[in-house]
Design a protein around this motif. Sequence first.
Motif, PDB file in Angstrom:
ATOM      1  N   VAL A 135       0.846  -1.205   0.000  1.00  0.00           N
ATOM      2  CA  VAL A 135       0.000   0.000   0.000  1.00  0.00           C
ATOM      3  C   VAL A 135       0.880   1.254   0.000  1.00  0.00           C
ATOM      4  O   VAL A 135       0.562   2.255  -0.658  1.00  0.00           O
ATOM      5  CB  VAL A 135      -0.956  -0.034   1.202  1.00  0.00           C
ATOM      6  CG1 VAL A 135      -1.813   1.207   1.226  1.00  0.00           C
ATOM      7  CG2 VAL A 135      -1.835  -1.240   1.118  1.00  0.00           C
ATOM      8  N   VAL A 191      -8.739  10.640  -3.237  1.00  0.00           N
ATOM      9  CA  VAL A 191      -8.749   9.213  -3.582  1.00  0.00           C
ATOM     10  C   VAL A 191      -7.697   8.465  -2.780  1.00  0.00           C
ATOM     11  O   VAL A 191      -7.930   7.335  -2.326  1.00  0.00           O
ATOM     12  CB  VAL A 191      -8.534   9.049  -5.097  1.00  0.00           C
ATOM     13  CG1 VAL A 191      -8.296   7.609  -5.441  1.00  0.00           C
ATOM     14  CG2 VAL A 191      -9.737   9.555  -5.848  1.00  0.00           C
ATOM     15  N   THR A 233      -9.062   7.890   0.695  1.00  0.00           N
ATOM     16  CA  THR A 233     -10.065   6.818   0.657  1.00  0.00           C
ATOM     17  C   THR A 233      -9.410   5.449   0.569  1.00  0.00           C
ATOM     18  O   THR A 233      -9.719   4.531   1.332  1.00  0.00           O
ATOM     19  CB  THR A 233     -10.951   7.022  -0.575  1.00  0.00           C
ATOM     20  OG1 THR A 233     -11.423   8.347  -0.585  1.00  0.00           O
ATOM     21  CG2 THR A 233     -12.091   6.069  -0.574  1.00  0.00           C
ATOM     22  N   GLU A 234      -8.459   5.356  -0.384  1.00  0.00           N
ATOM     23  CA  GLU A 234      -7.822   4.064  -0.654  1.00  0.00           C
ATOM     24  C   GLU A 234      -7.073   3.582   0.581  1.00  0.00           C
ATOM     25  O   GLU A 234      -7.139   2.400   0.935  1.00  0.00           O
ATOM     26  CB  GLU A 234      -6.899   4.261  -1.856  1.00  0.00           C
ATOM     27  CG  GLU A 234      -6.006   3.118  -2.190  1.00  0.00           C
ATOM     28  CD  GLU A 234      -4.579   3.499  -1.982  1.00  0.00           C
ATOM     29  OE1 GLU A 234      -4.240   4.665  -2.250  1.00  0.00           O
ATOM     30  OE2 GLU A 234      -3.819   2.649  -1.530  1.00  0.00           O
ATOM     31  N   GLY A 239      -8.111   0.354   2.511  1.00  0.00           N
ATOM     32  CA  GLY A 239      -7.064  -0.657   2.374  1.00  0.00           C
ATOM     33  C   GLY A 239      -6.534  -1.106   3.723  1.00  0.00           C
ATOM     34  O   GLY A 239      -6.347  -2.297   3.965  1.00  0.00           O
ATOM     35  N   ALA A 271     -16.142   5.667   1.810  1.00  0.00           N
ATOM     36  CA  ALA A 271     -14.953   5.112   2.453  1.00  0.00           C
ATOM     37  C   ALA A 271     -15.164   5.002   3.948  1.00  0.00           C
ATOM     38  O   ALA A 271     -14.775   4.006   4.570  1.00  0.00           O
ATOM     39  CB  ALA A 271     -13.742   5.997   2.158  1.00  0.00           C
TER      40      ALA A 271
END
Lengths: 100, 181
Positions: free
Chosen positions: A33, A69, A72-73, A77, B152
């Motif tokens: 990540v 983004v 969020t990821e 994750g 999210a």
Amino acid sequence: MIAPFSEVLVVAGILFALGAFCAVVRRNLIMIVLGIEIMLNAASIVFVGASLHLSNLDGQSFVLFILAVAATEVSVGLAIIVYAFRRTGSFDPGNFNLLG
Amino acid sequence: MTLYGMLFHIISAVIIAATAVAITRKNLVHAVVYLIVSFFGTAMLFYLFGAPLLAALEVIIYAGAIMVLFLFVVMMIRAESAEKKVFVPIQWIPAAIFCLIYVLVAAAMAVGTPGMNAPLKMLSASPAQFAIYVFKYQWFSIEVVSMLLLLAVIGALNLGAGRRAGRVDEERRIEDDSALQ
């Protein structure tokens, strides 16, 4: 007068290659990540440099969306990583070989 | 070479060196801290390219929030014993060769393209100009991104607490069933 745009591209390309290398080679979910984060960061450097090169603010607004983004990821994750660690007790992606 | 050109070269050298050290660390805490150094350098690069608001956001969100989240996860779970050997040669040699070829080809392409070699001028978009631009022309993307952030939050909450909540529900259902009988 800053450096030419080609040098910005080269720096961002080296960073992107380092991130891809990290994501491919390391056998640890957190480092994978992190490698994706490095690649997103290199892309935002190119966007900001191109925004200056073309005198257009679209590049900078794209970096704003890249930041959202990336946040969020990382949150989803890392939640998945913690969940997988609770189920298997390992960070090695090779150990995640059970369906269900 | 002008002062700004020199600053650009120093900052990029620090960024690349810090990232290269970070991806080779075995200790995850060291890797995350080196990446924070790299992201601070990126913030300085953004400021040099005339994006002061993005430089501040890079420090607050990337170096502040995201990397601290990584540190939390690394400290919450004992992650040191994950890898016995950081680099297995049969894996990293092909990856390094491919990455090197890509970098060389991309560098040749970037330098060879006409119009790329003129030095960038110093321009700066103040936060007010940038905000007006974003909310004038990109307002729909802002809405989409806000929905993405909401999703999210929901997804992370569901993954983090979903199983425990489900188990509690199940226990309560069993208790209810026994009470009924």
